[in-house]
Design a protein around this motif. Sequence first.
Motif, PDB file in Angstrom:
ATOM      1  N   UNK A   1       0.981  -0.864   0.295  1.00  0.00           N
ATOM      2  CA  UNK A   1       0.012   0.096  -0.177  1.00  0.00           C
ATOM      3  C   UNK A   1       1.077   1.622  -0.283  1.00  0.00           C
ATOM      4  N   UNK A   2       2.319   1.392   0.216  1.00  0.00           N
ATOM      5  CA  UNK A   2       3.084   2.402   0.386  1.00  0.00           C
ATOM      6  C   UNK A   2       3.653   2.203  -1.157  1.00  0.00           C
ATOM      7  N   UNK A   3       4.419   3.255  -1.488  1.00  0.00           N
ATOM      8  CA  UNK A   3       4.755   3.499  -2.820  1.00  0.00           C
ATOM      9  C   UNK A   3       6.532   3.105  -2.442  1.00  0.00           C
ATOM     10  N   UNK A   4       7.533   2.048  -2.352  1.00  0.00           N
ATOM     11  CA  UNK A   4       8.168   1.512  -2.572  1.00  0.00           C
ATOM     12  C   UNK A   4       9.721   2.808  -2.978  1.00  0.00           C
ATOM     13  N   UNK A   5      11.128   2.787  -2.786  1.00  0.00           N
ATOM     14  CA  UNK A   5      11.952   2.836  -4.294  1.00  0.00           C
ATOM     15  C   UNK A   5      13.664   2.216  -3.456  1.00  0.00           C
ATOM     16  N   UNK A   6      14.243   1.496  -4.466  1.00  0.00           N
ATOM     17  CA  UNK A   6      14.944   1.314  -3.892  1.00  0.00           C
ATOM     18  C   UNK A   6      16.015   1.636  -5.181  1.00  0.00           C
ATOM     19  N   UNK A   7      17.672   1.194  -4.751  1.00  0.00           N
ATOM     20  CA  UNK A   7      18.564   2.175  -5.487  1.00  0.00           C
ATOM     21  C   UNK A   7      19.635   0.775  -6.168  1.00  0.00           C
TER      22      UNK A   7
END
Length: 200
Positions: free
Chosen positions: A13-19
């Motif tokens: 339900x959340x926007x997730x970012x990764x590098x």
Amino acid sequence: MALWRAAMARLTGRTVGLDGVVGQQNNYRQSGFEPAHHNMRYQGVAAPLPTVALPAAAPAVQSLAAWSVDDVCSYDRAFFPDERSEFVRHWLVQRGSTALGVRGADGEWAGCGVIRPCRSGYKVGPLLADNSALAAQLFDALVGCVPPGSSIQLDVPCTNPYAVALAESRQMQPVFQTRAHVRRACAHTAAAPAVWNYDV
């Protein structure tokens, strides 16, 4: 993989970012992540650097010990999409690190940055400022806090031309590339807002 699955479940339900590493993009896609932009690690050597022209009324860079932690967290919040005060409080007091800030000509907070030891030399980050001249002043001051000849690293989003220009103007060379990925909680149809602040 169990830890990864547990983390993804917790973030439902959340926007997730990764590098991530460029070569692993297909694996990230299997978890619902899409490529966003490239990040580049620049590396250079601590050395006497050119003086950057600043507005006549701009005061000098100062230790972040002169700021209240709440002021630092408030300034950081303008650059980061979520509340992370506890993280910032600990980041500023890492062993061997130096944290500096600068006020603008109007006396308001206008930039801050940290340089810390890493596996090879030192890394600058974050480096936050209201404009490129103040960012350069902060960068030079941070680099001036470590022994001459030390390796210096700076990670920059390639979508930030001011950050790229800063690294190149200090004769830093690109040594490693990653790519930011995002798994969105919902479709975004609105146009992205203009970003005026300088953020590395």
